[in-house]
Design a protein around this motif. Structure first.
Motif, PDB file in Angstrom:
ATOM      1  N   TRP A 119       0.847  -1.360   0.062  1.00 50.65           N
ATOM      2  CA  TRP A 119      -0.036  -0.068   0.035  1.00 50.65           C
ATOM      3  C   TRP A 119       0.840   1.184   0.195  1.00 50.65           C
ATOM      4  CZ3 TRP A 119      -3.274   1.982   4.822  1.00 50.65           C
ATOM      5  CH2 TRP A 119      -4.249   2.899   4.389  1.00 50.65           C
ATOM      6  N   TYR A 120       2.031   0.989   0.846  1.00 46.51           N
ATOM      7  CA  TYR A 120       2.966   2.760   1.135  1.00 46.51           C
ATOM      8  C   TYR A 120       3.497   2.909  -0.273  1.00 46.51           C
ATOM      9  CZ  TYR A 120       2.051   2.597   6.313  1.00 46.51           C
ATOM     10  OH  TYR A 120       0.696   2.382   7.262  1.00 46.51           O
ATOM     11  N   LEU A 121       4.026   1.572  -0.830  1.00 46.04           N
ATOM     12  CA  LEU A 121       5.031   1.838  -2.026  1.00 46.04           C
ATOM     13  C   LEU A 121       4.162   2.166  -2.924  1.00 46.04           C
ATOM     14  CD1 LEU A 121       7.465   0.828  -2.472  1.00 46.04           C
ATOM     15  CD2 LEU A 121       6.863  -1.344  -3.325  1.00 46.04           C
ATOM     16  N   LEU A 122       3.065   1.659  -3.189  1.00 46.20           N
ATOM     17  CA  LEU A 122       2.187   2.158  -4.753  1.00 46.20           C
ATOM     18  C   LEU A 122       1.689   3.600  -4.577  1.00 46.20           C
ATOM     19  CD1 LEU A 122       0.121  -1.017  -4.905  1.00 46.20           C
ATOM     20  CD2 LEU A 122       1.412  -0.490  -6.328  1.00 46.20           C
ATOM     21  N   ASN A 123       1.538   3.974  -2.986  1.00 47.13           N
ATOM     22  CA  ASN A 123       1.086   5.663  -2.825  1.00 47.13           C
ATOM     23  C   ASN A 123       2.313   6.276  -3.447  1.00 47.13           C
ATOM     24  OD1 ASN A 123      -0.742   6.493  -1.243  1.00 47.13           O
ATOM     25  ND2 ASN A 123      -1.259   4.518  -0.966  1.00 47.13           N
ATOM     26  N   MET A 351      -9.362  -3.767   0.420  1.00 42.32           N
ATOM     27  CA  MET A 351      -8.714  -5.160   1.207  1.00 42.32           C
ATOM     28  C   MET A 351      -8.293  -4.935   2.302  1.00 42.32           C
ATOM     29  SD  MET A 351      -6.766  -6.674  -2.403  1.00 42.32           S
ATOM     30  CE  MET A 351      -6.490  -8.020  -1.855  1.00 42.32           C
ATOM     31  N   ILE A 352      -7.039  -4.842   2.910  1.00 51.85           N
ATOM     32  CA  ILE A 352      -7.267  -4.043   4.718  1.00 51.85           C
ATOM     33  C   ILE A 352      -8.172  -3.436   5.436  1.00 51.85           C
ATOM     34  CG2 ILE A 352      -5.402  -2.337   5.784  1.00 51.85           C
ATOM     35  CD1 ILE A 352      -3.458  -1.910   3.528  1.00 51.85           C
ATOM     36  N   LEU A 353      -8.903  -2.781   4.545  1.00 54.00           N
ATOM     37  CA  LEU A 353      -9.897  -2.665   6.034  1.00 54.00           C
ATOM     38  C   LEU A 353     -11.013  -3.689   6.071  1.00 54.00           C
ATOM     39  CD1 LEU A 353     -11.070  -0.165   6.400  1.00 54.00           C
ATOM     40  CD2 LEU A 353     -12.886   0.179   4.612  1.00 54.00           C
ATOM     41  N   GLN A 354     -10.836  -4.270   4.742  1.00 53.31           N
ATOM     42  CA  GLN A 354     -11.808  -5.765   5.441  1.00 53.31           C
ATOM     43  C   GLN A 354     -10.868  -6.325   5.832  1.00 53.31           C
ATOM     44  OE1 GLN A 354     -15.027  -6.850   1.120  1.00 53.31           O
ATOM     45  NE2 GLN A 354     -12.794  -7.770   1.950  1.00 53.31           N
ATOM     46  N   MET A 355     -10.150  -6.475   6.740  1.00 52.89           N
ATOM     47  CA  MET A 355      -9.151  -7.430   7.883  1.00 52.89           C
ATOM     48  C   MET A 355      -9.075  -6.549   8.993  1.00 52.89           C
ATOM     49  SD  MET A 355      -5.961  -8.553   4.683  1.00 52.89           S
ATOM     50  CE  MET A 355      -5.605  -9.699   5.893  1.00 52.89           C
ATOM     51  N   VAL A 356      -9.051  -5.762   8.943  1.00 50.36           N
ATOM     52  CA  VAL A 356      -9.002  -4.762   9.871  1.00 50.36           C
ATOM     53  C   VAL A 356      -9.879  -4.023  10.517  1.00 50.36           C
ATOM     54  CG1 VAL A 356      -5.824  -5.041   9.578  1.00 50.36           C
ATOM     55  CG2 VAL A 356      -7.173  -2.531   9.521  1.00 50.36           C
ATOM     56  N   SER A 357      -9.541  -2.980  11.438  1.00 53.67           N
ATOM     57  CA  SER A 357     -10.548  -2.767  12.408  1.00 53.67           C
ATOM     58  C   SER A 357     -10.372  -0.882  11.762  1.00 53.67           C
ATOM     59  CB  SER A 357     -10.488  -2.252  13.828  1.00 53.67           C
ATOM     60  OG  SER A 357      -9.383  -1.371  13.993  1.00 53.67           O
ATOM     61  N   HIS A 361      -6.696   0.981  10.543  1.00 55.41           N
ATOM     62  CA  HIS A 361      -6.893   1.472   9.247  1.00 55.41           C
ATOM     63  C   HIS A 361      -6.605   3.084   7.982  1.00 55.41           C
ATOM     64  CE1 HIS A 361      -7.778   2.913   5.140  1.00 55.41           C
ATOM     65  NE2 HIS A 361      -7.165   1.904   4.888  1.00 55.41           N
ATOM     66  N   ALA A 362      -7.300   3.708  10.427  1.00 51.23           N
ATOM     67  CA  ALA A 362      -6.906   5.436   9.848  1.00 51.23           C
ATOM     68  C   ALA A 362      -5.343   5.714  10.685  1.00 51.23           C
ATOM     69  CB  ALA A 362      -7.509   5.222  11.276  1.00 51.23           C
ATOM     70  N   VAL A 363      -4.950   4.743  11.584  1.00 57.70           N
ATOM     71  CA  VAL A 363      -3.336   4.797  11.582  1.00 57.70           C
ATOM     72  C   VAL A 363      -2.394   4.848  11.352  1.00 57.70           C
ATOM     73  CG1 VAL A 363      -1.897   3.855  13.726  1.00 57.70           C
ATOM     74  CG2 VAL A 363      -4.167   4.059  14.846  1.00 57.70           C
ATOM     75  N   GLY A 364      -2.766   3.486  10.039  1.00 58.04           N
ATOM     76  CA  GLY A 364      -1.751   2.765   9.022  1.00 58.04           C
ATOM     77  C   GLY A 364      -1.632   4.165   7.881  1.00 58.04           C
ATOM     78  N   ASN A 365      -3.405   4.674   7.645  1.00 55.36           N
ATOM     79  CA  ASN A 365      -3.617   5.787   6.602  1.00 55.36           C
ATOM     80  C   ASN A 365      -2.153   6.354   7.528  1.00 55.36           C
ATOM     81  OD1 ASN A 365      -4.833   6.892   4.484  1.00 55.36           O
ATOM     82  ND2 ASN A 365      -5.436   8.226   5.957  1.00 55.36           N
ATOM     83  N   CYS A 366      -2.592   7.276   8.781  1.00 56.54           N
ATOM     84  CA  CYS A 366      -1.265   8.558   9.463  1.00 56.54           C
ATOM     85  C   CYS A 366      -0.242   7.984   8.358  1.00 56.54           C
ATOM     86  CB  CYS A 366      -1.635   8.818  10.476  1.00 56.54           C
ATOM     87  SG  CYS A 366      -0.916   9.494  11.448  1.00 56.54           S
TER      88      CYS A 366
END
Length: 415
Positions: A119-123, A351-357, A361-366
């Motif tokens: 996710w980070y690499l593609l961004n 896909m990540i959002l379906q695996m975690v809360s 996901h918001a922390v990962g987005n930060c």
């Protein structure tokens, strides 16, 4: 054995074959010791073998010889039948079960970590390629429509090859999804307008204001009242974005305003999406919902881009871009890569959002936003002042605090 036939029939009742072995009573137990350890049985009858997996039936046209250990023979005083039982498989103990759960948990953690890395690499690659394209080809509506076209092609391939089940969309669902698609289209178009006017790091610093609009629209549209900790976390976000804006060298009102407007449209889309997903009869899974929104966005934006900017794929416009540093081949390749990364990183995000809360996901987005800002500053060698860095850090820290504050559940009101 040409005349034999084997059939597995767990539901077939056990049938007692005629047996010429005399039945033994309890008083005759000492006589069992005189029996040989192996008994040879000959029969032309149908034999039934009852195992842990079912009852096997075997018929032979010739005599069937089997050697059966005496310890497997079971007799009683009432009937003169015998049963051959297979040994039951050993049930796993608590230690082996614990090891299995640990190994599966480790595999899931590694898979999730790999998906966050992708996710980070593609961004990172999307923002770099997209900025390079917009720098020499300043037509954000055309670029955004092309990116939606790339996503549409990938979605059609995904459904055609049965990589993911294709949904059946009803008219009521389509009517509900349409506002989400409009907001999604506007949000991505406004983001590309901002990226074409200001630096990547500044655009993403402004987009750190998303939690502020999430709280605002949740209160207005969903009547959700935020707790005090959530409101407090918005203070460093707003202060940090303001500080970074005042000290940004590449500040541009069009870039700033379009990035802020993209926050409004994206967060209104998220709130409407939450409202849509709450209706079970209208509900789609995250990946199919995103796929349908992408296709509708392409259909909406293509005529709008032609109306706003005209047909910009003519050789003269491509040559004009080539004169600014990218030849036609490089422009096409980087546009394709940007379109691929654009759709794929959003697909991985869902896909990540379906695996975690949602909070995780918001922390990962930060963290993703921090990674994108740092990588873009390094790649484009963007000049950053200490005060500008402080403002960006404050905004990102506020986003992290916001995601942590969302974990706190409000206390129920006393009756």
């Amino acid at each position: 054995m040409q005349g034999s036939a084997l059939a597995l029939s767990p539901s077939t009742p056990f049938m007692k074959p005629p047996c010429r072995i005399p039945s033994y009573k309890l008083s005759h137990l000492p006589a069992l010791t005189s029996l040989p350890k192996l008994h040879r049985i000959s029969s032309v009858q149908r034999l039934h073998w009852q195992t842990a997996f079912g009852t096997f039936s075997s018929s032979y046209s010739s005599s069937f010889n089997a050697e059966i250990p005496a310890s497997f023979l079971s007799s009683n005083s009432r009937c003169d039948s015998f049963k051959v039982r297979a040994a039951q498989p050993a049930t796993p103990g608590p230690e082996s079960a614990g090891e299995a759960s640990e190994s599966s948990g480790l595999a899931q953690t590694l898979q999730l970590g790999a998906m966050f890395g992708i996710w980070y690499l593609l961004n990172i690659y999307f923002n770099i390629y997209n900025k390079q394209v917009l720098k020499v080809y300043p037509f954000p509506a055309t670029v955004t429509a092309f990116q939606f076209a790339c996503g549409t092609v990938m979605i059609i391939l995904m459904w055609t090859l049965n990589l993911y089940p294709r949904p059946k969309i009803t008219r009521s669902q389509l009517a509900t999804i349409l506002p989400l698609a409009v907001a999604h289209t506007m949000g991505n178009l406004l983001t590309n307008i901002s990226l074409g006017k200001v630096t990547v790091s500044f655009t993403h610093t402004i987009k750190a204001m998303e939690p502020f609009f999430t709280v605002l629209f949740s209160a207005l549209l969903l009547a959700e009242r935020p707790i005090i900790w959530v409101v407090s976390s918005l203070v460093p976000i707003v202060s940090g974005v303001a500080l970074a804006s005042f000290t940004e060298a590449s500040f541009n009102w069009i870039g700033f305003g379009s990035a802020m407007a993209s926050n409004i449209t994206n967060q209104s889309r998220n709130v409407l999406s939450k409202k849509f997903m709450a209706k079970k009869e209208e509900c789609l899974d995250n990946i199919n919902l995103f796929s349908v929104i992408t296709i509708i966005s392409f259909i909406l934006l293509l005529p709008s881009a032609i109306l706003l900017e005209g047909v910009k794929f003519s050789p003269s416009y491509l040559q004009s871009a080539a004169n600014q540093g990218l030849n036609i081949k490089e422009l096409c390749v980087r546009s394709l890569l940007a379109g691929f990364c654009f759709h794929t990183y959003q697909q991985v995000s869902y896909m990540i959002l379906q695996m975690v809360s949602p909070v995780t996901h918001a922390v990962g987005n930060c963290v993703k936003r921090v990674v994108v800002i740092v990588s873009s500053v390094i790649f484009f060698q963007t000049p950053v002042s200490p005060i500008n860095s402080l403002g960006t850090a404050m905004a990102l820290a506020g986003v992290f605090l916001y995601s942590r504050a969302k974990r706190i559940k409000p206390k129920p009101k006393a009756a």
